[in-house]
Scaffold this motif. Structure first.
Motif, mmCIF file in Angstrom:
data_model
loop_
_atom_site.group_PDB
_atom_site.id
_atom_site.type_symbol
_atom_site.label_atom_id
_atom_site.label_comp_id
_atom_site.label_asym_id
_atom_site.label_seq_id
_atom_site.Cartn_x
_atom_site.Cartn_y
_atom_site.Cartn_z
ATOM 1 N N MET A 1 -21.411 2.241 71.320
ATOM 2 C CA MET A 1 -21.013 2.348 72.731
ATOM 3 C C MET A 1 -19.497 2.171 72.819
ATOM 4 N N PRO A 2 -18.754 3.169 73.311
ATOM 5 C CA PRO A 2 -17.288 3.044 73.412
ATOM 6 C C PRO A 2 -16.890 1.892 74.330
ATOM 7 N N GLU A 3 -15.784 1.281 74.000
ATOM 8 C CA GLU A 3 -15.249 0.171 74.797
ATOM 9 C C GLU A 3 -13.781 0.435 75.065
ATOM 10 N N ILE A 4 -13.378 0.376 76.326
ATOM 11 C CA ILE A 4 -11.970 0.526 76.679
ATOM 12 C C ILE A 4 -11.326 -0.849 76.646
ATOM 13 N N LEU A 5 -10.392 -1.025 75.712
ATOM 14 C CA LEU A 5 -9.725 -2.306 75.505
ATOM 15 C C LEU A 5 -8.264 -2.165 75.908
ATOM 16 N N MET A 156 -20.447 -2.700 60.724
ATOM 17 C CA MET A 156 -19.043 -2.979 60.999
ATOM 18 C C MET A 156 -18.581 -2.084 62.149
ATOM 19 N N GLU A 157 -18.004 -2.693 63.183
ATOM 20 C CA GLU A 157 -17.481 -1.910 64.295
ATOM 21 C C GLU A 157 -16.090 -1.377 63.940
ATOM 22 N N THR A 158 -15.767 -0.233 64.514
ATOM 23 C CA THR A 158 -14.478 0.411 64.267
ATOM 24 C C THR A 158 -13.715 0.567 65.571
ATOM 25 N N GLU A 159 -12.450 0.232 65.541
ATOM 26 C CA GLU A 159 -11.612 0.347 66.732
ATOM 27 C C GLU A 159 -10.359 1.131 66.369
ATOM 28 N N VAL A 160 -9.989 2.055 67.246
ATOM 29 C CA VAL A 160 -8.784 2.859 67.010
ATOM 30 C C VAL A 160 -7.995 2.975 68.310
ATOM 31 N N PHE A 161 -6.768 3.441 68.229
ATOM 32 C CA PHE A 161 -5.885 3.502 69.385
ATOM 33 C C PHE A 161 -5.971 4.838 70.113
ATOM 34 N N VAL A 162 -5.846 4.812 71.444
ATOM 35 C CA VAL A 162 -5.789 6.047 72.213
ATOM 36 C C VAL A 162 -4.403 6.329 72.762
ATOM 37 N N HIS A 163 -3.584 5.341 72.907
ATOM 38 C CA HIS A 163 -2.305 5.566 73.573
ATOM 39 C C HIS A 163 -1.290 4.549 73.103
ATOM 40 N N GLY A 164 -0.095 5.038 72.771
ATOM 41 C CA GLY A 164 0.969 4.113 72.425
ATOM 42 C C GLY A 164 1.908 4.662 71.373
ATOM 43 N N ALA A 165 2.817 3.825 70.948
ATOM 44 C CA ALA A 165 3.836 4.235 69.994
ATOM 45 C C ALA A 165 3.297 4.201 68.571
ATOM 46 N N LEU A 166 3.740 5.153 67.771
ATOM 47 C CA LEU A 166 3.380 5.205 66.360
ATOM 48 C C LEU A 166 4.613 4.871 65.536
ATOM 49 N N CYS A 167 4.556 3.771 64.788
ATOM 50 C CA CYS A 167 5.701 3.364 63.981
ATOM 51 C C CYS A 167 5.948 4.374 62.862
ATOM 52 N N ILE A 168 7.171 4.412 62.336
ATOM 53 C CA ILE A 168 7.472 5.341 61.258
ATOM 54 C C ILE A 168 6.933 4.833 59.927
ATOM 55 N N SER A 169 6.544 3.554 59.871
ATOM 56 C CA SER A 169 6.023 2.973 58.643
ATOM 57 C C SER A 169 4.522 2.752 58.783
ATOM 58 N N TRP A 170 3.882 2.302 57.691
ATOM 59 C CA TRP A 170 2.471 1.956 57.753
ATOM 60 C C TRP A 170 2.293 0.647 58.517
ATOM 61 N N SER A 171 1.222 0.581 59.300
ATOM 62 C CA SER A 171 0.935 -0.620 60.089
ATOM 63 C C SER A 171 0.958 -1.871 59.212
ATOM 64 N N GLY A 172 1.726 -2.865 59.632
ATOM 65 C CA GLY A 172 1.762 -4.141 58.930
ATOM 66 C C GLY A 172 2.589 -4.161 57.661
ATOM 67 N N GLN A 173 3.215 -3.036 57.303
ATOM 68 C CA GLN A 173 3.966 -2.991 56.052
ATOM 69 C C GLN A 173 5.455 -2.696 56.245
ATOM 70 N N CYS A 174 5.904 -2.594 57.481
ATOM 71 C CA CYS A 174 7.299 -2.253 57.746
ATOM 72 C C CYS A 174 8.213 -3.476 57.607
ATOM 73 N N GLN A 175 9.309 -3.299 56.882
ATOM 74 C CA GLN A 175 10.290 -4.370 56.703
ATOM 75 C C GLN A 175 11.638 -4.014 57.342
ATOM 76 N N MET A 224 -8.443 2.090 71.862
ATOM 77 C CA MET A 224 -7.659 0.895 72.169
ATOM 78 C C MET A 224 -6.301 1.296 72.732
ATOM 79 N N ILE A 225 -5.884 0.663 73.803
ATOM 80 C CA ILE A 225 -4.615 0.994 74.440
ATOM 81 C C ILE A 225 -3.531 0.071 73.902
ATOM 82 N N TRP A 226 -2.511 0.670 73.317
ATOM 83 C CA TRP A 226 -1.433 -0.068 72.669
ATOM 84 C C TRP A 226 -0.334 -0.355 73.685
ATOM 85 N N ILE A 227 0.697 -1.043 73.295
ATOM 86 C CA ILE A 227 1.878 -1.430 74.075
ATOM 87 C C ILE A 227 1.575 -2.669 74.918
#
Length: 242
Positions: A1-5, A156-175, A224-227
Motif C-alpha cells: 500500500m503506497p504511503e505519502i511521507l 522488507m518495505e521499500t521507500e523511494v523519493f518522488v520530489h526533491g534535489a538529487l546530489c551529484i554524489s552517491w547518497s551518504g558518500q559525498c565528502q 517520499m517527499i524530500w527537502i
C-alpha cells in the motif's frame, strides 16, 4: 500500500502536511538528525505532534540519520528510547552501530534504514534484515530497474523519493562539503557546495557551462517527499500533488 511521507521541519510544516492529507511525516530533534539547520522539535513538541498525528491516523517517523561518534552512541540510544516511549512509529537511522544497539535493547522499535546508507541492491537489504530493519529508504540515484529488484525482497518495505534535489554524489558518500567547508553531510551539516557557482577552465580559459554546472536537476520518481527545510506551503502543495 503506497504511503505519502512528507517532511516536517517545523510545526507549521507538520500542520500543512496534515491538512494536505499526507499519510506520514518525518521530522527530527536538535541532535542526531541530518538537517542540523532546520527548526526541528524538542522531545516535548514531538510528543505533542505524535498525539495529534495519531488522532488523525497519521504516522510520525523521526530521523536519526547521521554517522555517530563513539561517545554519542549512548546519548543517541537514550533519545531513541524516549521516542519509543513517546509512541513514535519508526526511526530513520544511518549508523549501523546504532541499529545493532536498538536491535538488542529495543527490539520492538521499528527501524528504517536511511537513504544515507546508499542502498541500491537486494543483497544490502538482506543484510539490513539481520539488524531488525523493517524498511529501506533507497539511494536517491537508483534506476527503476534497481528499485524493482529491491522491491522484490521479501519481508522488507521499500521507500523511494518522488520530489526533491538529487546530489551529484552517491547518497551518504559525498565528502565535498566536508572537504571544502568543514561541514559534513553525514553529520547533518551539508553546505550544498555542489549548488554554488564555479568557473570551469580549459587550457586556462573559461568554459561556458550551466550555472551551477555541477548541480543535478530535481527528481520526480517516488513516494517520499524530500527537502526537509522547505516552507509549510511547499510541504502542503507537494503532498496534494502526490
Amino acid at each position: 500500500m503506497p504511503e505519502i511521507l512528507a517532511p516536517a521541519g517545523s510545526r507549521d510544516s507538520f500542520d500543512a502536511a496534515l491538512a494536505a492529507g499526507a499519510d506520514a511525516v518525518y521530522l527530527a530533534l536538535p541532535r542526531f538528525g541530518a538537517r542540523a539547520y532546520a527548526a526541528n522539535f524538542t522531545l516535548e513538541e514531538v510528543q505533542e505532534v505524535i498525539a495529534t498525528a495519531h488522532l488523525h491516523g497519521m504516522k510520525v517517523y523521526v530521523t536519526m540519520n547521521i554517522i555517530l561518534f563513539e561517545e554519542e552512541m549512548e546519548p543517541a540510544y537514550r533519545q531513541a528510547r524516549d521516542l519509543y516511549e513517546a509512541g513514535v512509529d519508526a526511526l530513520i537511522v544511518q549508523d549501523l552501530g546504532l541499529m545493532h544497539l536498538l536491535k538488542h535493547r529495543l527490539p520492538a522499535l521499528e527501524v528504517h534504514a536511511s537513504t544515507q546508507l546508499s542502498v541500491n541492491r537486494p543483497f544490502q537489504m538482506e543484510q539490513l534484515k539481520k539488524l531488525n530493519v523493517r524498511r529501506v529508504v533507497l539511494a536517491r540515484e537508483c534506476s527503476l530497474e534497481q528499485i524493482r529488484a529491491c522491491a522484490r525482497v521479501q519481508d522488507m518495505e521499500t521507500e523511494v523519493f518522488v520530489h526533491g534535489a538529487l546530489c551529484i554524489s552517491w547518497s551518504g558518500q559525498c565528502q565535498f562539503s566536508a572537504i571544502r567547508h568543514q561541514r559534513s553531510g553525514n553529520r547533518g551539516q551539508c553546505a550544498q557546495a555542489c549548488r554554488m557557482q564555479y568557473e570551469l577552465l580549459k587550457d586556462g580559459h573559461p568554459v561556458k557551462t550551466p550555472v551551477p554546472f555541477c548541480s543535478a536537476p530535481g527528481i520526480c520518481l517516488s513516494w517520499m517527499i524530500w527537502i526537509f527545510c522547505r516552507q509549510p506551503v511547499w510541504t502542503a502543495s507537494r503532498s496534494k500533488v502526490v
